[in-house]
Design a protein around this motif. Structure first.
Motif, PDB file in Angstrom:
ATOM      1  N   TYR A   1      12.542  52.547  43.078  1.00 20.22           N
ATOM      2  CA  TYR A   1      11.364  53.385  43.288  1.00 20.22           C
ATOM      3  C   TYR A   1      11.423  54.647  42.437  1.00 20.22           C
ATOM      4  CZ  TYR A   1       8.188  56.562  45.785  1.00 20.22           C
ATOM      5  OH  TYR A   1       7.209  57.477  46.104  1.00 20.22           O
TER       6      TYR A   1
ATOM      7  N   TRP B   1       5.647  52.649  44.205  1.00 21.31           N
ATOM      8  CA  TRP B   1       6.066  51.502  45.012  1.00 21.31           C
ATOM      9  C   TRP B   1       5.111  50.346  44.752  1.00 21.31           C
ATOM     10  CZ3 TRP B   1      10.317  50.364  47.691  1.00 21.31           C
ATOM     11  CH2 TRP B   1      10.272  49.314  48.606  1.00 21.31           C
TER      12      TRP B   1
ATOM     13  N   CYS C   1       7.513  48.674  52.374  1.00 17.67           N
ATOM     14  CA  CYS C   1       7.906  50.086  52.365  1.00 17.67           C
ATOM     15  C   CYS C   1       8.361  50.520  53.752  1.00 17.67           C
ATOM     16  CB  CYS C   1       6.734  50.935  51.887  1.00 17.67           C
ATOM     17  SG  CYS C   1       7.012  52.721  51.999  1.00 17.67           S
TER      18      CYS C   1
ATOM     19  N   CYS D   1       6.072  55.748  48.472  1.00 19.28           N
ATOM     20  CA  CYS D   1       6.963  55.380  49.566  1.00 19.28           C
ATOM     21  C   CYS D   1       8.096  56.399  49.584  1.00 19.28           C
ATOM     22  CB  CYS D   1       7.507  53.961  49.347  1.00 19.28           C
ATOM     23  SG  CYS D   1       8.340  53.243  50.782  1.00 19.28           S
TER      24      CYS D   1
END
Length: 419
Positions: free
Chosen positions: A122, A129, A136, A218
């Protein structure tokens, strides 16, 4: 006539602005601009968004440091915990309660470590994301679930050692609980209940709605003001739970260390008297690791939760998010330090590790060879098993020495140290 017609067509404008505090007069506007003004003016938006809605929490300066550190944690934590789990599961040794807790702690650390590559990807991907909202939530909640499982297991270990030190007879050998008409070691029941409750609580946390629709972000700061307010309260409960565990660990290890130091000082003629003092210091070291890893994060956590439930400036929220990321690194670092705890608490892990590192390393640090598991805790003479005295006497007879007299029976441990 034309003027009157124009005025009447523009008459709704002053009526619409009459209830406004804006210093705009309709008479100063041409009729041709009145309709366009009412349609395009930004002042006509009454329900504007909150000032923090467009606040960015994408700190570019933290991307690469977080990716590098989480990668290091993953590599060293994976090696250490796999090594410990292999020793626990495949090498013969005594099956005591601490060993059961350490096995579950290694499993929890491995699950937590499995979440770190997702965080690394990420951050390397520019904090974007691409796996969807469910993935997530699953990765994030698995990370926190196993972190609190590790915290609880460390609390169980401290409680178990303290109870065995203070207990007598059967309590020293291991407490049992009756479940479904059958007796089970309390360590098995506690671990089973812990994993069961954690998995039951994981499902609603994954599928609970958030305040905002999922974008491409995320692992970042989220406001908890409407739909997800319950998550903030739940996190607050976890913070209080941590401090209860922390107090229990501090009290347990402090009393264990004090009693070990007292025995080593008051009865220096005991066979393991010198080791008791070093074991007490190692108990404080385990407490030190726990405090360093989890203390800063949970000390700052109430500030983080309070900011999620209130309105604050964008700069303040960005500072809170940045601080939380740094504190979370300490918690993830625990997965690398737990193998050190296994080394201190398990004779099997210590023996294999010293064999791997070489005898030269072990000779340079002789205190590493001291037993530090439950078997190293002192036991009163009245609780000494008779079979142990017989074994000692038979050994002395083979060597040509006198056997122990009843008044000379030394204080030994109830369980043989792990081999």
């Amino acid at each position: 006539m034309d003027t009157m017609t124009t005025f009447s067509s523009a008459s709704p404008l002053p009526l619409a602005l009459s209830n406004s505090s804006l210093p705009i007069s309709a008479t100063s506007l041409p009729a041709s601009m009145s309709s366009s003004f009412s349609a395009t003016s930004p002042f006509s938006i009454s329900n504007s968004s909150s000032p923090n809605q467009n606040c960015s929490f994408d700190d570019k300066a933290l991307r690469m440091p977080l990716a590098v550190l989480y990668s290091i944690f993953f590599i060293f934590g994976l090696i250490g915990n796999l090594f410990a789990l292999w020793v626990f599961l495949f090498l013969p040794s005594s099956r005591n309660s601490v060993r059961v807790f350490l096995i579950n702690c290694a499993v929890a650390d491995l699950v937590l470590l499995a979440c770190l590559p997702f965080r690394v990807f990420y951050h390397v991907n520019g904090n974007k994301w691409v796996l969807g909202s469910v993935a997530c939530k699953m990765v994030g909640n698995l990370f926190y679930m196993n972190m609190y499982i590790s915290i609880t297991l460390l609390g169980f270990i401290s409680l178990d050692r303290y109870l065995k030190l203070q207990g007598k007879g059967r309590t020293r050998r291991g407490m049992e609980l009756t479940l479904f008409g059958q007796s089970w070691p309390w360590s098995w029941v506690a671990c089973g209940a812990l994993w069961g409750l954690s998995l039951v609580g994981l499902v609603p946390m994954i599928f609970m709605a958030e305040d905002k629709d999922f974008t491409d972000k995320c692992f970042q700061y989220k406001q908890r003001k409407s739909k997800a307010k319950g998550k903030a309260y739940f996190n607050g409960v976890l913070v209080m739970f941590f401090w209860l565990i922390f107090i229990m660990i501090v009290v347990s290890y402090a009393k264990i260390a004090c009693q070990l130091l007292k025995v080593s000082r008051d009865k220096p003629d005991l066979p393991n008297a010198q080791r008791y003092g070093r074991t007490a210091k190692k108990s404080f070291f385990v407490l030190f690791l726990f405090t360093i890893c989890f203390g800063p994060y949970h000390a700052f956590r109430p500030v983080y939760i309070a900011s999620q439930l209130s309105s604050a400036s964008c700069d303040y929220l960005q500072l809170v998010d940045r601080t939380n990321e740094v504190m979370l690194l300490f918690s993830a670092f625990n997965s690398c330090l737990d193998p050190v705890m296994y080394f201190l608490l398990s004779g099997s892990v210590r023996k294999i590790a010293l064999q791997t590192l070489g005898h030269r390393f072990g000779n340079r640090f002789p205190f590493l060879n001291d037993a530090t598991s439950n078997s190293s805790l002192p036991i009163t003479p009245s609780a000494t098993p008779r079979t142990s005295i017989c074994i000692i006497n038979s050994t002395l007879r083979r060597t040509g020495l006198n056997t122990l007299q009843p008044t000379q029976q030394t204080v030994i441990t109830n369980n043989a140290p792990e081999k």
